[in-house]
Design a protein around this motif. Sequence first.
Motif, mmCIF file in Angstrom:
data_model
loop_
_atom_site.group_PDB
_atom_site.id
_atom_site.type_symbol
_atom_site.label_atom_id
_atom_site.label_comp_id
_atom_site.label_asym_id
_atom_site.label_seq_id
_atom_site.Cartn_x
_atom_site.Cartn_y
_atom_site.Cartn_z
ATOM 1 N N GLU A 5 -3.030 7.909 -17.729
ATOM 2 C CA GLU A 5 -3.044 7.159 -16.324
ATOM 3 C C GLU A 5 -2.401 5.821 -16.322
ATOM 4 O O GLU A 5 -2.303 5.107 -17.369
ATOM 5 C CB GLU A 5 -4.257 7.186 -15.463
ATOM 6 C CG GLU A 5 -4.914 8.444 -15.342
ATOM 7 C CD GLU A 5 -5.540 9.191 -16.540
ATOM 8 O OE1 GLU A 5 -5.802 8.315 -17.491
ATOM 9 O OE2 GLU A 5 -5.970 10.188 -16.605
ATOM 10 N N ARG A 6 -1.532 5.689 -15.166
ATOM 11 C CA ARG A 6 -1.087 4.410 -15.094
ATOM 12 C C ARG A 6 -1.950 3.237 -14.763
ATOM 13 O O ARG A 6 -3.190 3.526 -14.326
ATOM 14 C CB ARG A 6 -0.002 4.409 -13.904
ATOM 15 C CG ARG A 6 0.824 3.003 -13.863
ATOM 16 C CD ARG A 6 1.643 3.032 -12.650
ATOM 17 N NE ARG A 6 1.080 3.680 -11.152
ATOM 18 C CZ ARG A 6 0.733 2.782 -10.348
ATOM 19 N NH1 ARG A 6 0.963 1.413 -10.294
ATOM 20 N NH2 ARG A 6 0.046 3.184 -9.243
ATOM 21 N N GLU A 29 0.737 -1.207 0.005
ATOM 22 C CA GLU A 29 -0.039 -0.086 0.099
ATOM 23 C C GLU A 29 0.852 1.149 0.064
ATOM 24 O O GLU A 29 0.655 2.318 -0.612
ATOM 25 C CB GLU A 29 -0.841 -0.010 1.248
ATOM 26 C CG GLU A 29 -2.022 -0.960 1.085
ATOM 27 C CD GLU A 29 -1.549 -2.523 1.493
ATOM 28 O OE1 GLU A 29 -2.004 -3.449 1.466
ATOM 29 O OE2 GLU A 29 -0.181 -2.468 2.055
ATOM 30 N N ASP A 72 2.988 9.567 -10.328
ATOM 31 C CA ASP A 72 2.183 9.353 -11.647
ATOM 32 C C ASP A 72 1.557 10.940 -11.760
ATOM 33 O O ASP A 72 1.586 11.278 -13.010
ATOM 34 C CB ASP A 72 1.109 8.453 -11.657
ATOM 35 C CG ASP A 72 1.583 6.776 -11.920
ATOM 36 O OD1 ASP A 72 2.786 6.872 -12.245
ATOM 37 O OD2 ASP A 72 0.789 5.917 -11.470
ATOM 38 N N GLY A 73 1.035 11.321 -10.766
ATOM 39 C CA GLY A 73 0.418 12.657 -10.825
ATOM 40 C C GLY A 73 1.569 13.635 -11.293
ATOM 41 O O GLY A 73 1.047 14.679 -11.783
ATOM 42 N N GLY A 88 5.474 3.120 -13.870
ATOM 43 C CA GLY A 88 4.556 4.071 -14.051
ATOM 44 C C GLY A 88 5.277 4.989 -15.158
ATOM 45 O O GLY A 88 4.433 5.602 -15.861
ATOM 46 N N ASP A 90 1.456 6.385 -6.852
ATOM 47 C CA ASP A 90 0.302 7.383 -7.490
ATOM 48 C C ASP A 90 0.709 8.845 -7.372
ATOM 49 O O ASP A 90 0.398 9.553 -8.168
ATOM 50 C CB ASP A 90 -0.868 7.149 -6.618
ATOM 51 C CG ASP A 90 -1.464 5.899 -6.916
ATOM 52 O OD1 ASP A 90 -1.207 5.070 -7.782
ATOM 53 O OD2 ASP A 90 -2.284 5.486 -5.934
ATOM 54 N N GLU A 109 8.277 -0.226 -9.133
ATOM 55 C CA GLU A 109 6.996 0.426 -9.221
ATOM 56 C C GLU A 109 7.096 1.785 -10.132
ATOM 57 O O GLU A 109 6.203 2.070 -10.783
ATOM 58 C CB GLU A 109 6.314 0.532 -8.126
ATOM 59 C CG GLU A 109 5.934 -1.027 -7.624
ATOM 60 C CD GLU A 109 5.152 -1.745 -8.594
ATOM 61 O OE1 GLU A 109 4.037 -0.955 -9.051
ATOM 62 O OE2 GLU A 109 5.221 -2.885 -9.026
ATOM 63 N N ALA A 139 2.362 1.648 -3.609
ATOM 64 C CA ALA A 139 1.470 2.237 -4.402
ATOM 65 C C ALA A 139 1.075 3.646 -4.197
ATOM 66 O O ALA A 139 0.942 4.164 -5.041
ATOM 67 C CB ALA A 139 0.178 1.263 -4.203
ATOM 68 N N ARG A 140 1.140 4.077 -2.973
ATOM 69 C CA ARG A 140 0.774 5.576 -2.833
ATOM 70 C C ARG A 140 2.006 6.430 -3.255
ATOM 71 O O ARG A 140 1.526 7.398 -3.911
ATOM 72 C CB ARG A 140 0.706 5.764 -1.140
ATOM 73 C CG ARG A 140 0.539 7.218 -0.829
ATOM 74 C CD ARG A 140 0.242 7.570 0.522
ATOM 75 N NE ARG A 140 0.342 8.999 0.709
ATOM 76 C CZ ARG A 140 1.101 9.725 1.058
ATOM 77 N NH1 ARG A 140 2.484 9.026 1.352
ATOM 78 N NH2 ARG A 140 1.062 10.980 1.428
ATOM 79 N N TRP A 173 5.679 11.717 -0.242
ATOM 80 C CA TRP A 173 5.285 10.499 0.662
ATOM 81 C C TRP A 173 5.947 10.295 1.688
ATOM 82 O O TRP A 173 5.339 9.756 2.649
ATOM 83 C CB TRP A 173 6.006 9.387 -0.535
ATOM 84 C CG TRP A 173 5.750 8.141 -0.175
ATOM 85 C CD1 TRP A 173 4.891 7.065 -0.134
ATOM 86 C CD2 TRP A 173 7.035 7.320 0.446
ATOM 87 N NE1 TRP A 173 5.306 5.847 0.482
ATOM 88 C CE2 TRP A 173 6.537 6.086 0.628
ATOM 89 C CE3 TRP A 173 8.330 7.639 0.483
ATOM 90 C CZ2 TRP A 173 7.465 5.009 1.254
ATOM 91 C CZ3 TRP A 173 9.342 6.576 1.052
ATOM 92 C CH2 TRP A 173 8.627 5.407 1.335
#
Length: 374
Positions: free
Chosen positions: A372-373, A58, A68-69, A327, A65, A323, A61-62, A101
């Motif tokens: 988006e991924r 998790e 990606d933004g 992305g 994200d 990861e 993944a955060r 993060w």
Amino acid sequence: MSGEDAASLFYDEERFERTGVAPLRVQETLFGRGGVQGMDDLPHRRRKEMFLSLMSVESIARLADLSDGQWRAYATRWAKRDQVVLFDEACEILCRAVCVWAGVPLAEADVQKRTRDFVAMIEAGAAVGPRHWRGRLARNRTEGWIGGLVNQVRAQSPPSDEGDALQVIARHRDAQGRLLNSELAAVGLINLLRPTVAIAWYVTFAALALYQHPECRARLLTGEAEYREWFVQEVRRYYPFFPAVAARTRKEFDWKGYHFPHGTRVLLDLYGTDHDARLWERPDVFLPERFRHWNRSAFNFVPQGGGEHRTGHRCPGEWITIELMKGAVAFMSAGMHFDVPQQDLRINLSRIPTIPKSRFVIKQVRLNSRGERE
């Protein structure tokens, strides 16, 4: 040393140690004094637990994200510019994402300065002269900044219950139950932030691979997640990054006809192992499909070290690297289009870490409506 058997030996903790092995100039720039890379046994395992606590699915993944933004936000600005240097932009993207993060405040006015300092530390790891001194100054500035944040966290009353990296590291206790001093805590947090910025080197090589192997981009556009991971792994195998890691023998022993005296510094050739013809068919050919049948050995694919993540000295940030690269690759292949102007894409293998000489310039960036991924 090079190869799978050599890597397996090199990560035998009964025979090799890391304490005091890294040259002082590397500690003063890349790793930091007292960093986890130079620890052994119980102190190493305890410090490693701190980093592993931040590596949940998790949590990663955060971070992905957030990254990606930033890719989409930056690409929106690139569309209004004639051209951009992808490597420089990727460093900023990753610096912004990892600071959010990690819970590290990063003022807009400081983004470029902090990014430059992380890059200077990475580039100074194997350097002498001005590049080394730039890295040392960057290390001193960054440790002062992060150390101040650690002290602010510790002064909070009541303590925050947030579980971000700044909070976790500021409140971490060593094997004797003591808080790390602010300098060691700063080194620990920088050893999360700096390597994440360093993923920009791999991202740039991924862009180069997309340019040099358009058939790979076509395959990536199918959205096949398995192939995307093969592509990322092949970028990490094929292109050069840091070429070797060091350890020192704990005791005298013999191995395959070689005598290892006690106290001998030994280097494991990471690049050579990842290009070993005994392990990889046509190792000098870029071929993502080779990872379809990779046996996932901990010792034949070692771009960020070998052995076990949880108990040994393999970098736990490898999961983050994979990861964030996935992305970035998804965005560069499906989220935007760009042209690659004529430039000097030669890679100087005498420079550590190396990067295409032009740092990969792109122009005429166009965003896709769906970037988006997946």
